[in-house]
Write a protein that holds these residues in place. Structure first.
Motif, PDB file in Angstrom:
ATOM      1  N   THR A   1      37.821  59.858  39.830  1.00 35.38           N
ATOM      2  CA  THR A   1      36.392  59.548  39.859  1.00 35.38           C
ATOM      3  C   THR A   1      36.242  58.449  40.897  1.00 35.38           C
ATOM      4  O   THR A   1      36.860  57.387  40.768  1.00 35.38           O
ATOM      5  CB  THR A   1      35.884  59.083  38.486  1.00 35.38           C
TER       6      THR A   1
ATOM      7  N   TRP B   1      30.469  71.047  48.873  1.00 36.72           N
ATOM      8  CA  TRP B   1      29.868  71.940  47.888  1.00 36.72           C
ATOM      9  C   TRP B   1      29.809  73.313  48.519  1.00 36.72           C
ATOM     10  O   TRP B   1      29.007  73.556  49.437  1.00 36.72           O
ATOM     11  CB  TRP B   1      28.469  71.462  47.506  1.00 36.72           C
TER      12      TRP B   1
ATOM     13  N   SER C   1      33.441  63.199  40.752  1.00 34.14           N
ATOM     14  CA  SER C   1      34.665  63.425  39.988  1.00 34.14           C
ATOM     15  C   SER C   1      35.219  64.795  40.308  1.00 34.14           C
ATOM     16  O   SER C   1      34.471  65.768  40.407  1.00 34.14           O
ATOM     17  CB  SER C   1      34.381  63.365  38.482  1.00 34.14           C
ATOM     18  N   GLY C   2      36.530  64.877  40.452  1.00 33.79           N
ATOM     19  CA  GLY C   2      37.186  66.154  40.710  1.00 33.79           C
ATOM     20  C   GLY C   2      38.631  65.945  41.109  1.00 33.79           C
ATOM     21  O   GLY C   2      39.186  64.861  40.957  1.00 33.79           O
TER      22      GLY C   2
ATOM     23  N   ASN D   1      33.463  70.992  45.325  1.00 33.56           N
ATOM     24  CA  ASN D   1      32.541  71.206  44.203  1.00 33.56           C
ATOM     25  C   ASN D   1      32.711  70.170  43.078  1.00 33.56           C
ATOM     26  O   ASN D   1      32.919  70.531  41.920  1.00 33.56           O
ATOM     27  CB  ASN D   1      32.699  72.620  43.640  1.00 33.56           C
TER      28      ASN D   1
ATOM     29  N   LYS E   1      31.879  67.213  40.263  1.00 29.57           N
ATOM     30  CA  LYS E   1      30.785  66.750  39.409  1.00 29.57           C
ATOM     31  C   LYS E   1      30.304  65.479  40.087  1.00 29.57           C
ATOM     32  O   LYS E   1      31.111  64.714  40.622  1.00 29.57           O
ATOM     33  CB  LYS E   1      31.291  66.408  38.007  1.00 29.57           C
ATOM     34  N   TYR E   2      29.005  65.248  40.097  1.00 28.97           N
ATOM     35  CA  TYR E   2      28.514  64.050  40.774  1.00 28.97           C
ATOM     36  C   TYR E   2      27.316  63.465  40.040  1.00 28.97           C
ATOM     37  O   TYR E   2      26.628  64.142  39.285  1.00 28.97           O
ATOM     38  CB  TYR E   2      28.150  64.344  42.238  1.00 28.97           C
ATOM     39  N   GLU E   3      27.108  62.191  40.296  1.00 28.62           N
ATOM     40  CA  GLU E   3      25.987  61.448  39.726  1.00 28.62           C
ATOM     41  C   GLU E   3      25.386  60.607  40.838  1.00 28.62           C
ATOM     42  O   GLU E   3      26.095  59.796  41.451  1.00 28.62           O
ATOM     43  CB  GLU E   3      26.496  60.544  38.600  1.00 28.62           C
TER      44      GLU E   3
END
Length: 136
Positions: A59, A93, A111-112, A125, A127-129
């Motif tokens: 992360t 992405w 995160s990945g 791809n 996960k993101y915030e």
């Protein structure tokens, strides 16, 4: 009791603050931004990008430097460079032409699994915030 007289200890403290202020004034804007990003990475509990190795689940957080549309094997791919002050990672992405909020200068947490491609770190791809705009 300290061997240094009290008056000498008091004079050291302002000199330390003065030295830090002088260092900040003589640093370039890029150095100051990098230092701020490294501190932000530590406070959010994220892994520094410079410490990430191949095939590691991570992360990371930082600021997007560039965002480009670059097809990969005939499939649209949105690529962004995420910088945290220690190093950069390419965030990709696949199958996306654009994502609302993904723009240069925006801060985010991703995160990945890190992979290496042509000597560069890449997150496919993730996960993101998106982080809030402005001062936090």
């Amino acid at each position: 009791m300290s061997a240094v007289p009290r008056s000498d200890r008091e004079s050291e403290k302002p000199a330390g603050r003065f030295r830090r202020m002088l260092d900040r004034l003589s640093s370039s804007q890029e150095d100051l931004e990098s230092e701020e990003l490294r501190e932000d990475s530590e406070t959010t509990g994220c892994t520094r990008i410079g410490d990430c190795s191949d095939r590691q689940m991570v992360t990371v957080t930082g600021t997007l430097r560039t965002v480009t549309l670059r097809p990969r094997a005939g499939v649209p791919a949105l690529e962004a460079e995420l910088f945290d002050g220690s190093a950069a990672v390419d965030v990709v992405w696949l199958g996306r032409r654009s994502i609302v909020g993904i723009e240069p200068g925006r801060k985010l947490i991703a995160s990945g699994r890190i992979s290496m491609s042509r000597g560069r770190r890449v997150l496919f791809n993730p996960k993101y915030e998106l982080r809030p705009l402005g001062r936090e």
